[in-house]
Design a protein around this motif. Structure first.
Motif, PDB file in Angstrom:
ATOM      1  N   LEU A 236       0.819  -1.210   0.000  1.00 49.67           N
ATOM      2  CA  LEU A 236       0.000   0.000   0.000  1.00 49.67           C
ATOM      3  C   LEU A 236       0.854   1.261   0.000  1.00 49.67           C
ATOM      4  N   PHE A 237       1.983   1.228   0.701  1.00 45.80           N
ATOM      5  CA  PHE A 237       2.878   2.388   0.675  1.00 45.80           C
ATOM      6  C   PHE A 237       3.411   2.621  -0.735  1.00 45.80           C
ATOM      7  N   GLY A 238       3.815   1.543  -1.410  1.00 46.67           N
ATOM      8  CA  GLY A 238       4.285   1.668  -2.780  1.00 46.67           C
ATOM      9  C   GLY A 238       3.213   2.195  -3.712  1.00 46.67           C
ATOM     10  N   ILE A 239       1.979   1.743  -3.506  1.00 44.01           N
ATOM     11  CA  ILE A 239       0.857   2.209  -4.324  1.00 44.01           C
ATOM     12  C   ILE A 239       0.635   3.706  -4.131  1.00 44.01           C
ATOM     13  N   MET A 240       0.675   4.171  -2.881  1.00 42.62           N
ATOM     14  CA  MET A 240       0.465   5.587  -2.603  1.00 42.62           C
ATOM     15  C   MET A 240       1.539   6.433  -3.288  1.00 42.62           C
ATOM     16  N   VAL A 241       2.784   5.991  -3.235  1.00 40.01           N
ATOM     17  CA  VAL A 241       3.876   6.731  -3.880  1.00 40.01           C
ATOM     18  C   VAL A 241       3.644   6.804  -5.389  1.00 40.01           C
ATOM     19  N   VAL A 242       3.266   5.681  -5.998  1.00 41.40           N
ATOM     20  CA  VAL A 242       3.019   5.645  -7.440  1.00 41.40           C
ATOM     21  C   VAL A 242       1.878   6.591  -7.805  1.00 41.40           C
ATOM     22  N   TYR A 243       0.773   6.536  -7.050  1.00 42.05           N
ATOM     23  CA  TYR A 243      -0.386   7.388  -7.337  1.00 42.05           C
ATOM     24  C   TYR A 243      -0.036   8.864  -7.224  1.00 42.05           C
ATOM     25  N   LEU A 244       0.704   9.227  -6.167  1.00 41.55           N
ATOM     26  CA  LEU A 244       1.077  10.627  -5.970  1.00 41.55           C
ATOM     27  C   LEU A 244       1.960  11.130  -7.107  1.00 41.55           C
ATOM     28  N   LEU A 245       2.960  10.344  -7.494  1.00 44.27           N
ATOM     29  CA  LEU A 245       3.879  10.770  -8.547  1.00 44.27           C
ATOM     30  C   LEU A 245       3.182  10.885  -9.896  1.00 44.27           C
ATOM     31  N   VAL A 246       2.395   9.874 -10.247  1.00 44.36           N
ATOM     32  CA  VAL A 246       1.710   9.897 -11.539  1.00 44.36           C
ATOM     33  C   VAL A 246       0.748  11.075 -11.617  1.00 44.36           C
ATOM     34  N   ASN A 247      -0.025  11.295 -10.571  1.00 51.31           N
ATOM     35  CA  ASN A 247      -0.986  12.399 -10.593  1.00 51.31           C
ATOM     36  C   ASN A 247      -0.297  13.758 -10.537  1.00 51.31           C
ATOM     37  N   PHE A 248       0.855  13.825  -9.867  1.00 51.55           N
ATOM     38  CA  PHE A 248       1.629  15.062  -9.871  1.00 51.55           C
ATOM     39  C   PHE A 248       2.058  15.405 -11.302  1.00 51.55           C
ATOM     40  N   ILE A 249       2.489  14.389 -12.055  1.00 54.00           N
ATOM     41  CA  ILE A 249       2.906  14.612 -13.444  1.00 54.00           C
ATOM     42  C   ILE A 249       1.728  15.107 -14.280  1.00 54.00           C
ATOM     43  N   PHE A 250       0.577  14.451 -14.137  1.00 53.34           N
ATOM     44  CA  PHE A 250      -0.597  14.875 -14.906  1.00 53.34           C
ATOM     45  C   PHE A 250      -0.988  16.312 -14.562  1.00 53.34           C
ATOM     46  N   LEU A 251      -0.988  16.623 -13.261  1.00 52.95           N
ATOM     47  CA  LEU A 251      -1.386  17.956 -12.812  1.00 52.95           C
ATOM     48  C   LEU A 251      -0.361  19.018 -13.201  1.00 52.95           C
TER      49      LEU A 251
END
Length: 439
Positions: A236-251
């Motif tokens: 779950l920690f790895g998932i949160m990091v992936v989600y934050l980074l990917v969405n940061f790039i999109f935003l």
């Protein structure tokens, strides 16, 4: 009754891959549209993903205490039975068998078919056949043995993270055209900041869904008491990091008004980063990601009717509890699951069913979090190889987060919540009829 037992051949990395591979599916690419559509702010969107990740980690670490103490095939069903009795555990299994796992398999298969058709410019006629073939192929792979499903999960996790990593790497070094603010960029919406943030958080929780299913394969893990909590927590920690980074790039890449409500936002952002080839790269990433997610739901889902059937609590239990003498897999349970999923693909009410059961699952999630506190008091002698850290703070945070999700859903989607509760409660007469028949 057969004396054949499920083989213990799933290691830590396979379990870790199941957590990440099941959760990281279409949500990482599609949920940016609904999150930004609710918050109308890049900063608030990232905050929603962060808070959603923390709540999921709290929930995962809390439930992991029960998973390690009660490492039985069936997962959460067994936790509820120990804490509250047979009926609550049955109702959870009933909801999972009837709709939750098949609906997720059906919805993700349709997403796979849609992206496949778009990638190769095929006629929409092929969408449904490809979706059915996708779901059926993964059922066949898992019927060959749990080690094949686990290996596929590990392989798809590694492959799916490659395009995600490329997006993150090139997105971080590229020049973005959008700014990040912690306040809504548009005042035209009638939603206030609190309502907008709660809607965004609720959307992220749908993307984080799927981690609880790892407990269903505890009976096939080599060292469940040691490896299961690690798989859930670090996954779950790895998932949160992936989600934050990917969405940061999109935003960072696109302004908020081009992301909000745009289901092609991931493809559009990638075209800005890579050029015309970017959309195809993202589509391939989505295909691999979704395929791995379907495999995770298929592998964990078929163990639920098997676990219930071993106690003769389902209709046709004598068939569902059969295990292949060659592959040691509950093949009838797997066939039941894919049959229901295909029927859902034909009917087409995937989103409604999935949203409904996510709400219902969180009712049981809250009960599981409360069960950790309950069993600490009632069964202090229960062997707990792993104990949730910072007790009772982490369980309390998980409970508060769960109630927030439930209350928000009841307020914003009242009819859906009522229907979900009614369908779940229909399991009560089935439970007592099965009990009467067994007696």
């Amino acid at each position: 009754m057969q004396n054949v037992k499920l083989e213990r051949n799933i290691g830590l990395f396979s379990a870790f891959s199941t957590v990440m591979g099941t959760v990281i599916g279409a949500g990482v690419f599609f949920k940016v549209a609904s999150v930004t559509g609710s918050t109308h702010s890049a900063g608030m969107s990232l905050l929603a993903w962060f808070i959603g990740g923390l709540l999921s980690i709290c929930g995962g670490l809390t439930s992991a205490e029960l998973a390690a103490a009660i490492p039985e095939t069936g997962g959460a069903i067994k936790y509820l039975e120990v804490a509250y009795g047979k009926l609550p555990g049955f109702l959870l299994g009933w909801a999972q068998v009837l709709i939750y796992f098949p609906a997720n398999i059906a919805a993700l298969s349709i997403i796979f078919g849609t992206q496949f058709v778009n990638l190769f410019h095929l006629s929409t006629f092929w969408l449904l056949p490809i979706a059915i073939i996708t779901g059926a192929s993964l059922t066949i792979i898992n019927l060959l043995g749990s080690k094949y499903g686990a290996r596929l999960q590990s392989l798809t996790l590694i492959i799916k993270l490659i395009p995600i990593a490329v997006i993150i790497l090139f997105g971080l070094i590229s020049h973005g055209s959008a700014s990040i603010s912690f306040f809504p960029s548009s005042t035209s919406t009638s939603n206030n900041i609190l309502v907008g943030f709660s809607g965004g958080l609720l959307a992220t929780m749908f993307a984080y869904d799927g981690w609880l299913g790892i407990g269903t394969i505890a009976g096939e893990m080599k060292s469940p008491k040691k490896d299961l909590p690690k798989a859930i927590g670090w996954g779950l920690f790895g998932i949160m990091v992936v989600y934050l980074l990917v969405n940061f790039i999109f935003l960072k890449t696109l302004p908020i008004n081009q992301l909000a409500g745009n289901l092609n936002a991931a493809s559009l952002a990638s075209k800005h980063i890579f050029g015309a080839l970017g959309g195809k790269i993202v589509t391939i990433g989505i295909l691999i990601s979704v395929y791995g997610a379907i495999n995770g739901y298929t592998m964990t889902g078929m163990r639920v009717p098997f676990a219930m059937a071993t106690e003769d609590s389902l209709p046709m239990s004598h068939l569902l509890k059969k295990i292949s003498l060659k592959t040691y897999v509950p093949y009838n349970a797997g066939l039941l699951q894919i049959t229901i999923a295909i029927l859902m693909m034909l009917i087409g009410s995937f989103d409604l069913l999935t949203d409904m059961l996510v709400f219902v699952m969180w009712i049981f999630n809250v009960l599981i979090f409360l069960a950790v506190i309950k069993l600490r008091h009632q069964q202090p002698e229960l062997e707990r190889p792993y104990q949730v850290p910072l007790y009772p703070i982490v369980p309390i945070l998980a409970i508060i987060g769960g109630f927030f999700i439930l209350i928000t859903t009841i307020i914003t989607q009242t009819l859906l919540a009522i229907i979900g509760i009614i369908i779940t409660l229909l399991g009560i007469p089935v439970y007592y009829l099965s009990k009467h028949k067994n007696n």
